[in-house]
Design a protein around this motif. Sequence first.
Motif, PDB file in Angstrom:
ATOM      1  N   LEU A 205      10.574  10.833  -7.960  1.00 30.61           N
ATOM      2  CA  LEU A 205      10.081   9.888  -6.959  1.00 30.61           C
ATOM      3  C   LEU A 205       9.500   8.628  -7.602  1.00 30.61           C
ATOM      4  CD1 LEU A 205       8.319  12.425  -4.568  1.00 30.61           C
ATOM      5  CD2 LEU A 205      10.525  11.345  -4.252  1.00 30.61           C
ATOM      6  N   TRP A 206       8.491   8.808  -8.452  1.00 29.27           N
ATOM      7  CA  TRP A 206       7.828   7.626  -8.988  1.00 29.27           C
ATOM      8  C   TRP A 206       8.626   6.950 -10.092  1.00 29.27           C
ATOM      9  CZ3 TRP A 206       6.617   7.306 -14.103  1.00 29.27           C
ATOM     10  CH2 TRP A 206       6.444   8.498 -14.829  1.00 29.27           C
ATOM     11  N   GLY A 207       9.725   7.562 -10.509  1.00 27.77           N
ATOM     12  CA  GLY A 207      10.579   6.915 -11.514  1.00 27.77           C
ATOM     13  C   GLY A 207      11.235   5.645 -11.011  1.00 27.77           C
ATOM     14  N   ALA A 208      11.205   5.423  -9.690  1.00 26.20           N
ATOM     15  CA  ALA A 208      11.777   4.202  -9.116  1.00 26.20           C
ATOM     16  C   ALA A 208      10.749   3.079  -9.023  1.00 26.20           C
ATOM     17  CB  ALA A 208      12.349   4.497  -7.732  1.00 26.20           C
TER      18      ALA A 208
ATOM     19  N   ARG B 131       1.051   1.344  -0.117  1.00 30.79           N
ATOM     20  CA  ARG B 131       2.214   0.476  -0.258  1.00 30.79           C
ATOM     21  C   ARG B 131       3.333   1.147  -1.062  1.00 30.79           C
ATOM     22  NH1 ARG B 131       0.909  -4.826   1.050  1.00 30.79           N
ATOM     23  NH2 ARG B 131       2.594  -5.641  -0.234  1.00 30.79           N
ATOM     24  N   LEU B 132       3.080   2.395  -1.468  1.00 28.76           N
ATOM     25  CA  LEU B 132       4.069   3.193  -2.206  1.00 28.76           C
ATOM     26  C   LEU B 132       4.584   2.474  -3.450  1.00 28.76           C
ATOM     27  CD1 LEU B 132       6.137   4.832   0.694  1.00 28.76           C
ATOM     28  CD2 LEU B 132       4.284   5.817  -0.669  1.00 28.76           C
ATOM     29  N   THR B 133       3.650   1.904  -4.189  1.00 25.61           N
ATOM     30  CA  THR B 133       4.025   1.255  -5.457  1.00 25.61           C
ATOM     31  C   THR B 133       3.911   2.214  -6.636  1.00 25.61           C
ATOM     32  OG1 THR B 133       1.754   0.509  -5.873  1.00 25.61           O
ATOM     33  CG2 THR B 133       3.184  -0.943  -4.578  1.00 25.61           C
ATOM     34  N   TRP B 134       3.231   3.354  -6.442  1.00 21.30           N
ATOM     35  CA  TRP B 134       2.992   4.362  -7.474  1.00 21.30           C
ATOM     36  C   TRP B 134       2.073   3.862  -8.587  1.00 21.30           C
ATOM     37  CZ3 TRP B 134       4.290   8.957  -5.895  1.00 21.30           C
ATOM     38  CH2 TRP B 134       5.375   9.094  -5.021  1.00 21.30           C
ATOM     39  N   ALA B 135       1.429   2.702  -8.376  1.00 22.02           N
ATOM     40  CA  ALA B 135       0.568   2.150  -9.417  1.00 22.02           C
ATOM     41  C   ALA B 135      -0.630   3.060  -9.691  1.00 22.02           C
ATOM     42  CB  ALA B 135       0.097   0.755  -9.004  1.00 22.02           C
ATOM     43  N   GLU B 136      -1.276   3.569  -8.633  1.00 21.03           N
ATOM     44  CA  GLU B 136      -2.441   4.428  -8.818  1.00 21.03           C
ATOM     45  C   GLU B 136      -2.048   5.755  -9.458  1.00 21.03           C
ATOM     46  OE1 GLU B 136      -6.478   5.273  -8.756  1.00 21.03           O
ATOM     47  OE2 GLU B 136      -5.401   3.395  -8.353  1.00 21.03           O
ATOM     48  N   HIS B 137      -0.907   6.297  -9.048  1.00 21.59           N
ATOM     49  CA  HIS B 137      -0.442   7.564  -9.632  1.00 21.59           C
ATOM     50  C   HIS B 137      -0.208   7.413 -11.140  1.00 21.59           C
ATOM     51  CE1 HIS B 137       1.769  11.353 -10.008  1.00 21.59           C
ATOM     52  NE2 HIS B 137       2.676  10.676 -10.683  1.00 21.59           N
ATOM     53  N   ILE B 138       0.451   6.327 -11.524  1.00 19.19           N
ATOM     54  CA  ILE B 138       0.752   6.119 -12.944  1.00 19.19           C
ATOM     55  C   ILE B 138      -0.531   5.869 -13.729  1.00 19.19           C
ATOM     56  CG2 ILE B 138       1.898   4.538 -14.540  1.00 19.19           C
ATOM     57  CD1 ILE B 138       4.130   4.262 -12.479  1.00 19.19           C
ATOM     58  N   LYS B 139      -1.480   5.167 -13.123  1.00 20.47           N
ATOM     59  CA  LYS B 139      -2.760   4.931 -13.796  1.00 20.47           C
ATOM     60  C   LYS B 139      -3.487   6.247 -14.062  1.00 20.47           C
ATOM     61  CE  LYS B 139      -7.229   2.667 -13.061  1.00 20.47           C
ATOM     62  NZ  LYS B 139      -8.037   1.835 -12.114  1.00 20.47           N
ATOM     63  N   ILE B 140      -3.497   7.133 -13.072  1.00 20.14           N
ATOM     64  CA  ILE B 140      -4.157   8.435 -13.244  1.00 20.14           C
ATOM     65  C   ILE B 140      -3.442   9.253 -14.316  1.00 20.14           C
ATOM     66  CG2 ILE B 140      -4.645  10.631 -12.087  1.00 20.14           C
ATOM     67  CD1 ILE B 140      -5.097   9.053  -9.526  1.00 20.14           C
ATOM     68  N   LYS B 141      -2.115   9.226 -14.308  1.00 22.00           N
ATOM     69  CA  LYS B 141      -1.360   9.974 -15.311  1.00 22.00           C
ATOM     70  C   LYS B 141      -1.644   9.443 -16.709  1.00 22.00           C
ATOM     71  CE  LYS B 141       0.731  13.034 -12.866  1.00 22.00           C
ATOM     72  NZ  LYS B 141       0.415  14.457 -13.070  1.00 22.00           N
TER      73      LYS B 141
ATOM     74  N   GLN C  58     -12.124   9.715   7.258  1.00 24.27           N
ATOM     75  CA  GLN C  58     -12.211   8.479   6.495  1.00 24.27           C
ATOM     76  C   GLN C  58     -10.832   7.921   6.161  1.00 24.27           C
ATOM     77  OE1 GLN C  58     -13.832   8.979   2.562  1.00 24.27           O
ATOM     78  NE2 GLN C  58     -12.931  11.005   2.282  1.00 24.27           N
ATOM     79  N   ILE C  59     -10.724   6.595   6.231  1.00 22.51           N
ATOM     80  CA  ILE C  59      -9.492   5.888   5.891  1.00 22.51           C
ATOM     81  C   ILE C  59      -9.518   5.554   4.400  1.00 22.51           C
ATOM     82  CG2 ILE C  59      -8.122   3.820   6.317  1.00 22.51           C
ATOM     83  CD1 ILE C  59      -9.194   3.765   9.138  1.00 22.51           C
ATOM     84  N   VAL C  60      -8.476   5.913   3.702  1.00 24.79           N
ATOM     85  CA  VAL C  60      -8.421   5.729   2.251  1.00 24.79           C
ATOM     86  C   VAL C  60      -7.182   4.922   1.869  1.00 24.79           C
ATOM     87  CG1 VAL C  60      -9.691   7.858   1.767  1.00 24.79           C
ATOM     88  CG2 VAL C  60      -7.203   7.932   1.971  1.00 24.79           C
ATOM     89  N   PRO C  61      -7.208   4.234   0.725  1.00 28.22           N
ATOM     90  CA  PRO C  61      -6.038   3.467   0.280  1.00 28.22           C
ATOM     91  C   PRO C  61      -4.966   4.320  -0.368  1.00 28.22           C
ATOM     92  CG  PRO C  61      -7.844   3.170  -1.262  1.00 28.22           C
ATOM     93  CD  PRO C  61      -8.394   3.979  -0.122  1.00 28.22           C
ATOM     94  N   ASN C  62      -5.321   5.533  -0.797  1.00 24.34           N
ATOM     95  CA  ASN C  62      -4.335   6.431  -1.398  1.00 24.34           C
ATOM     96  C   ASN C  62      -4.794   7.864  -1.221  1.00 24.34           C
ATOM     97  OD1 ASN C  62      -5.968   7.148  -3.982  1.00 24.34           O
ATOM     98  ND2 ASN C  62      -5.920   4.912  -3.988  1.00 24.34           N
ATOM     99  N   ILE C  63      -3.834   8.789  -1.209  1.00 24.64           N
ATOM    100  CA  ILE C  63      -4.140  10.213  -1.079  1.00 24.64           C
ATOM    101  C   ILE C  63      -3.401  10.974  -2.161  1.00 24.64           C
ATOM    102  CG2 ILE C  63      -4.551  10.107   1.404  1.00 24.64           C
ATOM    103  CD1 ILE C  63      -1.763  11.281   1.812  1.00 24.64           C
TER     104      ILE C  63
END
Length: 324
Positions: A231-234, A177-187, A162-167
């Motif tokens: 990494l996501w600090g940028a 798109r490597l914006t880290w938006a989803e990672h920060i939302k989960i955190k 399956q193709i996913v928008p994030n992993i």
Amino acid sequence: MKKYCSAVSLDVAQAFDRVWHPGLLYKLKAILPTPYILFFQSYLNNRFFVTKVGTEVSSNTPILAGVPQGAVSSPFLYNLFTADQPTSPNTSVAEFADDRIIYTSQNDLHTTILHLQNHLNSLSSWYTKWKVKINNEKSSHITFSLRQGEIPSVNLNNQTIQIVPNIRYLGLTLDKRLTWAEHIKIKRNTLNLRRKSLHYLIGNHSKLNLNSKLLIYKQFLMPIWTYGIQLWGAAKPSNLNIIQRFQSITLRMITKAPFYVSNHTLHTDLYIKTVSKMSSIIHKRYRLRLENHPDPLIAALNAQTIPGNPQRRLKRRWCRDLNS
């Protein structure tokens, strides 16, 4: 550099529990002396398990596969068992224990997918031979790119991944798109739940002193958002502010500060760095560890050792900008 980077994250079903004993011992014989082979053979064979429900206990059942959970030797044995997986000159592999990602980067999308599919085809034969089962439902395929368009799919064992928008990999959520938006939302959601569970200790009605509350914050809340901040600090300021707002609200809760006390004053008086400042400090500390590292792959992560840095075409910050 306007390339396509396509990656597949493979989920090994019950990785440590399904290690094939005869196959593992066969591979150990090629690298270890006979006394060690006999030791691991005795260690793996003639093991049994029972199941207890209430007062009822099942009969002894032999364990025919897997390495003991929690044992120091288990990751070592699993790495030896999977060390001979096929590789490809056109792809790269990032692997930590049973977390495995295969990725490749090319200018042409179809060439990128073709290289990835060829590697998966060779892996399919290896998994069948050594009795390793891949959970296709939990495996995922993502292509990192800013370009629009339909991404061709890849398959393993004749099943489409399956193709996913994030992993998610090693605790980090990577969006395409490597914006880290989803990672920060989960955190942020994780932090909200953790703070709620600690409200009795750090909330307005807590009887603990200020130093104890700050210690709880530093030990149980701060590590959640500082993980991977090199990494996501940028990320862009609007995303960083999501975590910064959490910290400001929490510090205000801990100190019972009135509304007219600024967040800057709270951070200064409590000697707590802002999220932006903390990301810079941790990244500098991380860069110092990379210098003169004996592993060439780790040393190559140092920004100054990367040859021919591409010219920037976006306004995004790079990780190395945190070092300034």
